[in-house]
Design a protein around this motif. Structure first.
Motif, PDB file in Angstrom:
ATOM      1  N   GLU B 267      14.015   4.130 -12.086  1.00 34.30           N
ATOM      2  CA  GLU B 267      13.647   3.145 -11.053  1.00 34.30           C
ATOM      3  C   GLU B 267      14.238   3.509  -9.696  1.00 34.30           C
ATOM      4  OE1 GLU B 267      11.383   0.705 -11.080  1.00 34.30           O
ATOM      5  OE2 GLU B 267      10.922   1.465 -13.085  1.00 34.30           O
ATOM      6  N   LYS B 268      15.488   3.998  -9.715  1.00 32.04           N
ATOM      7  CA  LYS B 268      16.150   4.402  -8.475  1.00 32.04           C
ATOM      8  C   LYS B 268      15.370   5.548  -7.811  1.00 32.04           C
ATOM      9  CE  LYS B 268      19.867   5.462  -5.763  1.00 32.04           C
ATOM     10  NZ  LYS B 268      19.369   6.699  -5.180  1.00 32.04           N
ATOM     11  N   GLY B 269      14.946   6.494  -8.646  1.00 34.56           N
ATOM     12  CA  GLY B 269      14.180   7.627  -8.144  1.00 34.56           C
ATOM     13  C   GLY B 269      12.869   7.182  -7.533  1.00 34.56           C
ATOM     14  N   ILE B 270      12.219   6.236  -8.172  1.00 38.64           N
ATOM     15  CA  ILE B 270      10.951   5.725  -7.639  1.00 38.64           C
ATOM     16  C   ILE B 270      11.189   5.012  -6.311  1.00 38.64           C
ATOM     17  CG2 ILE B 270       9.060   4.084  -8.054  1.00 38.64           C
ATOM     18  CD1 ILE B 270       9.309   4.818 -11.066  1.00 38.64           C
ATOM     19  N   GLU B 271      12.294   4.245  -6.249  1.00 36.03           N
ATOM     20  CA  GLU B 271      12.634   3.576  -4.977  1.00 36.03           C
ATOM     21  C   GLU B 271      12.867   4.593  -3.869  1.00 36.03           C
ATOM     22  OE1 GLU B 271      15.987   0.939  -5.447  1.00 36.03           O
ATOM     23  OE2 GLU B 271      14.944  -0.119  -7.074  1.00 36.03           O
ATOM     24  N   ASP B 272      13.560   5.685  -4.228  1.00 37.24           N
ATOM     25  CA  ASP B 272      13.806   6.751  -3.232  1.00 37.24           C
ATOM     26  C   ASP B 272      12.483   7.322  -2.709  1.00 37.24           C
ATOM     27  OD1 ASP B 272      16.500   6.474  -3.540  1.00 37.24           O
ATOM     28  OD2 ASP B 272      16.746   8.204  -4.888  1.00 37.24           O
ATOM     29  N   LEU B 273      11.556   7.553  -3.644  1.00 38.20           N
ATOM     30  CA  LEU B 273      10.255   8.095  -3.245  1.00 38.20           C
ATOM     31  C   LEU B 273       9.485   7.098  -2.385  1.00 38.20           C
ATOM     32  CD1 LEU B 273       8.599  10.015  -6.228  1.00 38.20           C
ATOM     33  CD2 LEU B 273       9.036  10.872  -3.933  1.00 38.20           C
ATOM     34  N   GLU B 274       9.589   5.820  -2.753  1.00 38.49           N
ATOM     35  CA  GLU B 274       8.894   4.791  -1.962  1.00 38.49           C
ATOM     36  C   GLU B 274       9.464   4.691  -0.553  1.00 38.49           C
ATOM     37  OE1 GLU B 274       7.137   1.800  -5.397  1.00 38.49           O
ATOM     38  OE2 GLU B 274       9.199   1.528  -4.720  1.00 38.49           O
ATOM     39  N   ARG B 275      10.780   4.869  -0.452  1.00 33.08           N
ATOM     40  CA  ARG B 275      11.412   4.830   0.873  1.00 33.08           C
ATOM     41  C   ARG B 275      10.947   6.031   1.707  1.00 33.08           C
ATOM     42  NH1 ARG B 275      16.536   5.765  -0.021  1.00 33.08           N
ATOM     43  NH2 ARG B 275      16.625   3.968  -1.397  1.00 33.08           N
ATOM     44  N   TYR B 276      10.832   7.175   1.027  1.00 33.60           N
ATOM     45  CA  TYR B 276      10.330   8.374   1.703  1.00 33.60           C
ATOM     46  C   TYR B 276       8.934   8.117   2.267  1.00 33.60           C
ATOM     47  CZ  TYR B 276       7.795  12.859   1.734  1.00 33.60           C
ATOM     48  OH  TYR B 276       7.002  13.910   2.072  1.00 33.60           O
ATOM     49  N   ILE B 277       8.095   7.450   1.459  1.00 31.25           N
ATOM     50  CA  ILE B 277       6.724   7.164   1.902  1.00 31.25           C
ATOM     51  C   ILE B 277       6.720   6.158   3.060  1.00 31.25           C
ATOM     52  CG2 ILE B 277       4.530   6.115   1.165  1.00 31.25           C
ATOM     53  CD1 ILE B 277       5.127   7.444  -1.623  1.00 31.25           C
ATOM     54  N   ASP B 278       7.579   5.156   2.971  1.00 32.58           N
ATOM     55  CA  ASP B 278       7.694   4.184   4.086  1.00 32.58           C
ATOM     56  C   ASP B 278       8.043   4.902   5.383  1.00 32.58           C
ATOM     57  OD1 ASP B 278       7.204   2.161   2.335  1.00 32.58           O
ATOM     58  OD2 ASP B 278       9.302   1.474   2.186  1.00 32.58           O
ATOM     59  N   GLU B 279       9.027   5.804   5.288  1.00 33.58           N
ATOM     60  CA  GLU B 279       9.488   6.519   6.494  1.00 33.58           C
ATOM     61  C   GLU B 279       8.409   7.461   7.033  1.00 33.58           C
ATOM     62  OE1 GLU B 279      14.164   6.242   5.181  1.00 33.58           O
ATOM     63  OE2 GLU B 279      13.234   8.224   5.314  1.00 33.58           O
ATOM     64  N   LEU B 280       7.693   8.081   6.083  1.00 35.24           N
ATOM     65  CA  LEU B 280       6.592   8.965   6.465  1.00 35.24           C
ATOM     66  C   LEU B 280       5.574   8.212   7.312  1.00 35.24           C
ATOM     67  CD1 LEU B 280       4.923  11.677   5.734  1.00 35.24           C
ATOM     68  CD2 LEU B 280       4.003  10.338   3.836  1.00 35.24           C
ATOM     69  N   TRP B 281       5.211   7.005   6.865  1.00 32.59           N
ATOM     70  CA  TRP B 281       4.191   6.241   7.589  1.00 32.59           C
ATOM     71  C   TRP B 281       4.731   5.620   8.866  1.00 32.59           C
ATOM     72  CZ3 TRP B 281      -0.751   6.949   7.255  1.00 32.59           C
ATOM     73  CH2 TRP B 281      -1.222   7.638   6.134  1.00 32.59           C
ATOM     74  N   GLU B 282       6.023   5.316   8.875  1.00 31.51           N
ATOM     75  CA  GLU B 282       6.619   4.842  10.142  1.00 31.51           C
ATOM     76  C   GLU B 282       6.515   5.932  11.203  1.00 31.51           C
ATOM     77  OE1 GLU B 282      10.687   3.460   9.652  1.00 31.51           O
ATOM     78  OE2 GLU B 282       9.963   2.103   8.086  1.00 31.51           O
ATOM     79  N   ARG B 283       6.799   7.142  10.760  1.00 33.15           N
ATOM     80  CA  ARG B 283       6.755   8.280  11.674  1.00 33.15           C
ATOM     81  C   ARG B 283       5.332   8.511  12.197  1.00 33.15           C
ATOM     82  NH1 ARG B 283       9.651  13.952  10.090  1.00 33.15           N
ATOM     83  NH2 ARG B 283       9.454  14.971  12.118  1.00 33.15           N
ATOM     84  N   ILE B 284       4.359   8.375  11.300  1.00 30.43           N
ATOM     85  CA  ILE B 284       2.955   8.536  11.704  1.00 30.43           C
ATOM     86  C   ILE B 284       2.582   7.435  12.700  1.00 30.43           C
ATOM     87  CG2 ILE B 284       0.561   8.364  10.871  1.00 30.43           C
ATOM     88  CD1 ILE B 284       1.589   9.798   8.274  1.00 30.43           C
ATOM     89  N   SER B 285       2.992   6.193  12.389  1.00 34.97           N
ATOM     90  CA  SER B 285       2.654   5.058  13.267  1.00 34.97           C
ATOM     91  C   SER B 285       3.164   5.255  14.691  1.00 34.97           C
ATOM     92  CB  SER B 285       3.259   3.765  12.707  1.00 34.97           C
ATOM     93  OG  SER B 285       2.755   3.533  11.418  1.00 34.97           O
ATOM     94  N   LEU B 286       4.348   5.860  14.794  1.00 34.29           N
ATOM     95  CA  LEU B 286       4.953   6.058  16.121  1.00 34.29           C
ATOM     96  C   LEU B 286       4.153   7.017  16.991  1.00 34.29           C
ATOM     97  CD1 LEU B 286       8.754   6.291  15.252  1.00 34.29           C
ATOM     98  CD2 LEU B 286       7.595   4.482  16.545  1.00 34.29           C
ATOM     99  N   ASN B 287       3.379   7.892  16.359  1.00 35.59           N
ATOM    100  CA  ASN B 287       2.641   8.917  17.099  1.00 35.59           C
ATOM    101  C   ASN B 287       1.141   8.701  17.082  1.00 35.59           C
ATOM    102  OD1 ASN B 287       4.786  10.997  17.866  1.00 35.59           O
ATOM    103  ND2 ASN B 287       5.190  10.596  15.706  1.00 35.59           N
ATOM    104  N   LEU B 288       0.740   7.437  16.763  1.00 39.41           N
ATOM    105  CA  LEU B 288      -0.683   7.173  16.603  1.00 39.41           C
ATOM    106  C   LEU B 288      -1.466   7.266  17.891  1.00 39.41           C
ATOM    107  CD1 LEU B 288      -1.228   4.200  14.165  1.00 39.41           C
ATOM    108  CD2 LEU B 288      -1.737   6.611  13.843  1.00 39.41           C
ATOM    109  N   LYS B 289      -2.721   7.694  17.730  1.00 37.25           N
ATOM    110  CA  LYS B 289      -3.658   7.663  18.843  1.00 37.25           C
ATOM    111  C   LYS B 289      -4.124   6.209  18.962  1.00 37.25           C
ATOM    112  CE  LYS B 289      -7.855   9.993  20.307  1.00 37.25           C
ATOM    113  NZ  LYS B 289      -8.829  11.013  19.927  1.00 37.25           N
ATOM    114  N   ARG B 290      -3.988   5.616  20.139  1.00 39.25           N
ATOM    115  CA  ARG B 290      -4.388   4.210  20.305  1.00 39.25           C
ATOM    116  C   ARG B 290      -5.688   4.138  21.088  1.00 39.25           C
ATOM    117  NH1 ARG B 290      -0.510   1.618  17.154  1.00 39.25           N
ATOM    118  NH2 ARG B 290       1.501   2.591  17.486  1.00 39.25           N
TER     119      ARG B 290
END
Lengths: 397, 290, 87
Positions: B267-290
């Motif tokens: 479960e901890k490993g899955i949480e780590d992966l989910e956090r990685y995905i959250d951060e990945l999309w935060e990073r994408i959101s910051l550079n979005l074409k508006r």
């Protein structure tokens, strides 16, 4: 045209006159002034080649090989750590059979760091399937690089060619160099030929897996092509006389006072000059010694070397080592002739020898030869090194 | 009809090979007049044995780190010979993120005019599935039998940071998105980086019939983002737009549970992966074409 | 001028570079042409280029098909079934 220039500048001029299309460059001492000169020629509009300033020597050969495979004459230059870093690609280039030329400014390899001259870097590529020449003066550096394109692109050869030259001692040494005109070079060097071109027009693949027997045949082919290159080099050397006043390219290697010699000194590179002076002085004292300067390590002109069997003793001097075994040139000569051969390893890491050192080495060899014990390998340090002591830091006050 | 002549039947690839799928899609995108540089990897082997070659394109096989330099020499040679040829470097994730990274970075910095295509199966599959810099956290490989510790190297972002004209991600599960991006890359001068996810049945441990399905699940669960970077902004592909909001993402377990390589993840490993995905999309959101 | 010792590491594109790969197969895709709608999903995803769409209908090249089953998996109308080779 005659002009005073260094060997490195002479090499750049050969590249210019050969109308090279792509040059992959990455600087390393003592090769740097070749690529600086080429970059300068490009900036001044003297050449229209693509100069690709890559991030490593591995990449320099990648660019040079890629351009060559896609049909354009290409060149690069390196030395020392750079050549070692490029090693994987050196093999890939010969295995691909793509004609190209590389200049190698020789230098010791680490560890530890040492920026001075030694030929071990060049010698360590001797098994890699290249045509390998070694220059002795700036004129020869020019001639060999220019001839190199024609040799490499000859259909009897179709292999890359490297031209070595002693770091600093030759790369930075300036003498008068004769340059043929562009028209003369165009007549000497035909448009590029190569065994295949990677092009969508005829979509072939290069280098996917070859099964064992086919792979061995490919290696056999390179072996045969290197051996066949011997007559090609002589033929091209003779043809070179049409555009150059120099007529000593009819043999692969160069003899000096060998006609009546009882003893022979064998070496390669720029220190041949000091050796010749020592030989002249010894001759005045009635010592009949001559010299064979190796100009081509590959192909290894066996018949030229075999002529040494007519002398009473052979001394081979290496500015390189096969550690634990002696000098590479010594091993090559020993494997070719039946005579006793003495090897001397010296000049490593920039150790300089003068005429007197050559005389000492030769006289000691003659004494041993007369006692029929001129065999084995000696590590020679110049006369001014009083005591050879291998020390560790704890021994240093 | 789309051109699929880049791959000839009877390759040496494993059944269900995602790289072969990507290779066919490459010619669907580019047609003819392509020269390939194939660096060491599965593709060196899957082309088959001499005297034949399973690739229909003119191709130069070469050592790991030499792909981008060779392509740099080749496109210049074609230009000098007035030949209109698209040069493509075909490289795996090991050749891209690890052993070949310096030369990739160098060619990108010089803005060389070719397409670099990374086919990412998230491990050194050719040697037997050993971990690479592109292997995700928690994945079992023969060199990480306890599960890899640490996230996948984010090469698309690293390439964006090189300020090259075009960076795109794709998945073999979404052919039209992939083909469109490669086609767009061809129209742009300078360095183009396209990174396609190619799920490998034998390394990820799923049935080979499910290659396309897993490639889709990676996108649907937002583990693998589909976007392109152009003119200084990221544009998320329609297939991935739902990932911008956490609530609309498909649960990550749908992607993990179908593969054997995550069987030891806790479960901890899955949480780590989910956090990685959250951060990945935060990073994408910051550079979005508006 | 040809030189008999000159041999270069070049190859030509051709089918079967990895052998007659149809022999690897232990399940085969069988297409129900009555169900097939000719959408080409199987063609698009086939890793071996062994699916051919002729006159809007699917044919499989069994000489090279490795039987991975991707075609059956992606078929939207379930017109392809994987059957054991021994059947």
């Amino acid at each position: 045209m005659r002009k005073v220039m260094s060997a490195n500048e002479a090499v750049a001029n050969a590249v210019k006159l050969a109308r090279v299309g792509v040059v992959g460059i990455y600087p390393i001492t003592p090769q740097t002034t070749v690529i600086e000169k080429l970059a300068e020629m490009k900036a001044e509009g003297e050449i229209d080649a693509d100069i690709v300033r890559v991030e490593s020597e591995h990449a320099a050969m990648g660019v040079t090989l890629g351009a060559g495979a896609a049909g354009v004459r290409s060149f690069t230059a390196t030395g020392s750590q750079g050549l070692l870093y490029m090693h994987e690609m050196v093999w890939w280039a010969s295995g691909s059979r793509v004609p190209l030329v590389m200049m190698v400014g020789t230098r010791a390899v680490g560890a530890p760091w040492n920026i001075w001259n030694e030929n071990t870097d060049f010698m360590s590529e001797r098994d890699s399937g290249w045509i390998m020449a070694f220059a002795s003066n700036p004129q020869e550096a020019f001639d060999l690089v220019l001839q190199g394109f024609r040799i490499s692109e000859d259909e009897r050869v179709f292999l890359p060619m490297m031209v070595g030259m002693d770091g600093f001692i030759l790369t930075h040494m300036k003498t008068n160099v004769y340059l043929p005109s562009q028209e003369e070079v165009d007549a000497f060097l035909p448009p590029r030929r190569q065994p295949y071109v990677i092009d969508p027009e005829a979509p072939i693949g290069m280098g996917n897996i070859f099964p064992p027997v086919e792979y061995m045949k490919l290696r056999h082919s390179i072996h045969s092509a290197i051996q066949s290159a011997e007559s090609v080099i002589k033929e091209i050397g003779k043809d070179y006389e049409k555009i150059s006043p120099f007529n000593n390219y009819r043999t692969l290697n160069v003899k000096y006072r060998m006609e009546d010699a009882d003893y022979a000194l064998v070496l390669m590179g720029a220190w041949a000059g000091d050796a010749m002076e020592a030989i002249d002085e010894l001759r005045e004292k009635g010592i009949n010694i001559g010299m064979l300067r190796i100009r081509y390590l590959r192909p290894w002109a066996e018949s030229e070397i075999k002529e040494l069997e007519n002398v009473k003793g052979i001394l081979v001097m290496d500015r390189a080592t096969s550690l634990g075994r002696g000098g590479p040139l010594y091993l090559e000569v020993k494997a070719t002739v039946r005579n006793q051969v003495k090897g001397v390893v010296t000049g490593l890491g920039g150790v300089l020898l003068n005429k007197e050192d050559f005389k000492r080495i030769i006289l000691k060899f003659l004494k041993e030869a007369k006692e029929e014990r001129s065999d084995g390998v000696e590590w020679y340090y110049p006369a001014e090194v009083e005591k050879v002591e291998l020390r560790n830091p704890k021994d240093v006050e | 009809m789309l051109n699929d002549t880049s791959l000839m039947s009877g390759t040496s690839a494993c059944p269900g090979c995602p790289e072969n799928i990507a290779m066919r899609m490459l010619s669907m995108a580019l047609g003819k007049d392509v020269a390939l540089v194939v660096i060491a990897g599965c593709s060196s082997v899957t082309q088959g044995l001499a005297p034949k070659n399973a690739y229909g394109y003119a191709s130069l096989n070469i050592a790991f780190a030499a792909g981008p330099p060779a392509a740099s020499g080749m496109w210049r040679a074609y230009k000098r010979r007035n030949r209109d040829v698209t040069v493509v470097v075909w490289a795996g994730d090991g050749g891209t993120s690890d052993i070949g990274f310096a030369s990739l970075s160098g060619a990108a910095e010089r803005n060389e005019d070719f397409i670099y295509l990374c086919v990412d199966n998230e491990a050194y599959m050719n040697t037997g599935g050993h971990r690479s810099g592109s292997t995700p956290h928690g994945a079992l490989t023969p060199t990480t039998p306890e599960g890899k510790s640490g996230n996948k190297k984010e090469i698309p972002f690293i390439m964006i940071d090189h300020n090259i004209p075009y960076v795109a991600t794709a998945s073999v599960g979404y052919p039209h998105d992939f083909i469109d991006k490669v086609r767009e890359a061809k129209t742009i001068r300078g360095f183009k980086y396209v990174h396609v996810l190619t799920p490998d049945p034998y390394g990820w441990l799923f049935d080979p019939s499910r290659t396309a399905e897993v490639a889709k699940l990676a996108v649907q669960t937002c583990y693998w983002p589909l976007f392109k970077w152009k003119d200084g902004r990221i544009e998320v592909s329609p297939e991935s737009l739902h990932c911008l909001k956490k609530e609309t993402r498909r649960p990550l377990k749908d992607f993990l549970s179908i593969q054997g390589r995550f069987k030891k993840i806790d479960e901890k490993g899955i949480e780590d992966l989910e956090r990685y995905i959250d951060e990945l999309w935060e990073r994408i959101s910051l550079n979005l074409k508006r | 001028m040809q030189h008999e010792y000159q041999y270069f590491p070049i190859t030509v594109p051709g089918k079967g570079a990895g052998g007659q790969t149809g022999t690897w197969r232990f399940v085969r895709p069988v297409v129900n042409l009555n169900k097939c709608i000719g959408c080409r999903a199987c063609w698009m995803f086939c890793p071996e280029a062994t699916i051919h769409v002729i006159d809007g209908k699917v044919e499989v090249d069994y000489d090279y098909c490795k039987g991975c089953g991707i075609c059956a998996n992606v078929c939207p109308v379930k017109a392809i079934l994987m059957e054991g080779e021994d059947q």
